[in-house]
Design a protein around this motif. Sequence first.
Motif, PDB file in Angstrom:
ATOM      1  N   LEU A 122      -3.510   3.485  -9.478  1.00 44.29           N
ATOM      2  CA  LEU A 122      -4.272   4.299  -8.519  1.00 44.29           C
ATOM      3  C   LEU A 122      -3.350   5.124  -7.633  1.00 44.29           C
ATOM      4  CD1 LEU A 122      -7.456   4.358  -8.208  1.00 44.29           C
ATOM      5  CD2 LEU A 122      -6.624   2.391  -9.484  1.00 44.29           C
ATOM      6  N   ALA A 123      -2.256   4.505  -7.169  1.00 46.42           N
ATOM      7  CA  ALA A 123      -1.344   5.206  -6.261  1.00 46.42           C
ATOM      8  C   ALA A 123      -0.669   6.399  -6.940  1.00 46.42           C
ATOM      9  CB  ALA A 123      -0.284   4.239  -5.736  1.00 46.42           C
ATOM     10  N   SER A 124      -0.433   6.290  -8.245  1.00 50.02           N
ATOM     11  CA  SER A 124       0.230   7.383  -8.974  1.00 50.02           C
ATOM     12  C   SER A 124      -0.683   8.580  -9.185  1.00 50.02           C
ATOM     13  CB  SER A 124       0.723   6.874 -10.330  1.00 50.02           C
ATOM     14  OG  SER A 124      -0.384   6.599 -11.186  1.00 50.02           O
ATOM     15  N   GLY A 125      -1.978   8.375  -9.018  1.00 44.81           N
ATOM     16  CA  GLY A 125      -2.935   9.451  -9.243  1.00 44.81           C
ATOM     17  C   GLY A 125      -3.254   9.687 -10.704  1.00 44.81           C
ATOM     18  N   SER A 126      -2.740   8.817 -11.568  1.00 36.26           N
ATOM     19  CA  SER A 126      -2.932   9.019 -13.013  1.00 36.26           C
ATOM     20  C   SER A 126      -4.384   8.846 -13.448  1.00 36.26           C
ATOM     21  CB  SER A 126      -2.041   8.056 -13.799  1.00 36.26           C
ATOM     22  OG  SER A 126      -2.399   6.700 -13.534  1.00 36.26           O
ATOM     23  N   MET A 127      -5.196   8.176 -12.629  1.00 35.42           N
ATOM     24  CA  MET A 127      -6.593   7.960 -12.997  1.00 35.42           C
ATOM     25  C   MET A 127      -7.532   8.963 -12.336  1.00 35.42           C
ATOM     26  SD  MET A 127      -6.644   3.762 -12.888  1.00 35.42           S
ATOM     27  CE  MET A 127      -8.230   3.551 -13.693  1.00 35.42           C
ATOM     28  N   GLN A 128      -6.979   9.825 -11.482  1.00 36.59           N
ATOM     29  CA  GLN A 128      -7.807  10.775 -10.764  1.00 36.59           C
ATOM     30  C   GLN A 128      -8.439  11.768 -11.740  1.00 36.59           C
ATOM     31  OE1 GLN A 128      -8.055   9.937  -7.729  1.00 36.59           O
ATOM     32  NE2 GLN A 128      -9.380  11.512  -6.895  1.00 36.59           N
ATOM     33  N   GLY A 129      -9.740  11.963 -11.639  1.00 36.43           N
ATOM     34  CA  GLY A 129     -10.444  12.912 -12.495  1.00 36.43           C
ATOM     35  C   GLY A 129     -10.803  12.388 -13.872  1.00 36.43           C
ATOM     36  N   LEU A 188     -15.513   0.576 -10.107  1.00 39.25           N
ATOM     37  CA  LEU A 188     -14.934   1.133  -8.874  1.00 39.25           C
ATOM     38  C   LEU A 188     -13.881   2.197  -9.149  1.00 39.25           C
ATOM     39  CD1 LEU A 188     -14.704  -1.826  -6.339  1.00 39.25           C
ATOM     40  CD2 LEU A 188     -16.075   0.236  -6.164  1.00 39.25           C
ATOM     41  N   PRO A 189     -12.946   1.978 -10.094  1.00 37.95           N
ATOM     42  CA  PRO A 189     -12.006   3.067 -10.399  1.00 37.95           C
ATOM     43  C   PRO A 189     -12.694   4.350 -10.855  1.00 37.95           C
ATOM     44  CG  PRO A 189     -11.127   1.005 -11.229  1.00 37.95           C
ATOM     45  CD  PRO A 189     -12.528   0.720 -10.745  1.00 37.95           C
ATOM     46  N   VAL A 190     -13.867   4.236 -11.520  1.00 35.94           N
ATOM     47  CA  VAL A 190     -14.634   5.432 -11.881  1.00 35.94           C
ATOM     48  C   VAL A 190     -15.010   6.205 -10.621  1.00 35.94           C
ATOM     49  CG1 VAL A 190     -16.854   6.246 -12.798  1.00 35.94           C
ATOM     50  CG2 VAL A 190     -15.532   4.528 -14.057  1.00 35.94           C
ATOM     51  N   ALA A 191     -15.480   5.461  -9.604  1.00 31.97           N
ATOM     52  CA  ALA A 191     -15.847   6.104  -8.332  1.00 31.97           C
ATOM     53  C   ALA A 191     -14.606   6.663  -7.622  1.00 31.97           C
ATOM     54  CB  ALA A 191     -16.565   5.103  -7.437  1.00 31.97           C
ATOM     55  N   PHE A 192     -13.529   5.873  -7.559  1.00 28.68           N
ATOM     56  CA  PHE A 192     -12.304   6.332  -6.895  1.00 28.68           C
ATOM     57  C   PHE A 192     -11.781   7.615  -7.552  1.00 28.68           C
ATOM     58  CE2 PHE A 192     -11.536   1.673  -5.722  1.00 28.68           C
ATOM     59  CZ  PHE A 192     -11.976   1.854  -4.420  1.00 28.68           C
TER      60      PHE A 192
END
Length: 461
Positions: free
Chosen positions: A123-130, A296-300
């Motif tokens: 999550l911190a790396s932003g690799s899951m964003q979008g 939750l990661p889907v929402a984040f």
Amino acid sequence: MSQRQGPMWSSHFAFLMASIGTAVGLANIWRFPYTTGTNGGGAFVLIYILAALVIAMPVLMAELMVGRRGRNSPPEAIATVAKESGASLWWRHMGNLGVLGAILVLSFYAIVGGWTLAYVLKLASGSMQGMDPGAISMVFDQLQSAPGLMLFWHLLFLLVVIGISSLGLAGGVERVVKLVMPLLFIMLLLLVGYAAWIGDFAQAVRFLFTPDFSKVTTNMVLEAVGQAFFSISVGLTNLMVYGAYMQRQTSIPRSSVVIVGADTLVALLAGLAIFPIIFAFGLNPSEGPGLVFVSLPVAFAQMPAGALLGSLFFVLLFFAALTSAICMLEVPTSWLMQKTKWSRRKACLVAGGVAWGLGVLSALSFNLLGDVHPLGFIPLFADKTFFSLFDYFTSNIAMPLGGIFVVLFVSWALKSRFTAEELGFTQHSLWFRLWLWTSRLIAPGALLLVFISKLSPTFHL
């Protein structure tokens, strides 16, 4: 009454932070939201709170008083207080069950603890964003299917726990819990505030606190009782070992109320942090265990500052897992130190090494050993891997049985004047009689029903 020569908690605050840290674990932040979601919300929460006060708290008080009066590792503390009351020394074997159970729980608990560390970085790396939901679900599947990654994160989590414990009660355990537990509460409040701002907070409040009694079933009640009991981490003598370090002037009843209250508060705050996001993004609250690691990661991935908030959430989850794991390791460590006269460092390494070895089997259950069912010849265990077998044995057998034995031992086998003395009550006071008969009848009866229902999925009242 035994007088301890070893380490003691430096303050009441240190004891409370350590004990609350033991109670506050993955069961509160990971398991409570999805268990609430699958059981309909408000009615489940109400029964859960009542069960925490009436069933789990008497067991907690019993563990603390045996630990403090016996001043030793759980098996020896039980033997000491049993001898004092003229009870059978066979009771000590429930302490041995606790030592075995603590190592087993730590072995697979560290796997989920490792997942939290992995997700902090993801999550911190932003690799899951979008990412879309399918891709995020695949991230979790890929983690579980990679033996090397599973073993790495499992080992890393265990090394952190062993490192802290080996520094001793004051230098390691106390120092960490006094820092981590206040941070955990602060982070949880920040996440609740953010969820209230960005999510559907009103619907979450209605879901959690508006009971729909039409959804109450026998199995739901038993599930709530089981969740309250497992959440407070009693039954495996974990808190007995912390009770052994208690100061004489510390009130067990007042401390127990604080521990149960804090544990329940964290569970409710976790619900208030998670459900507004779940409802706002149209996710399913009854998703099950995947609620935290997939939903939750889907929402984040879709929300503003999702990478920051997501990593903060998994740091919170890691802290919760860490403080519980430290106490789990303390149980076999204290037993080994008492039995072998080893140094704390050596005892920590040996106990942690055994947990690591068992954990390897559990970690590989998700990939290389996924088709191995060690007790497949027994119908009840036919489909269980090493991970699910260890989980089933500790959660469904060792913990409820341990809780039943602890309250029966303290309320029936020990002399009432000793238990009253430890609780700070007079033998004829209303509060003592209330605790005594709750421990003698209500708590063991309810735990027996939980035990039977977990052992037999087809059980119905």
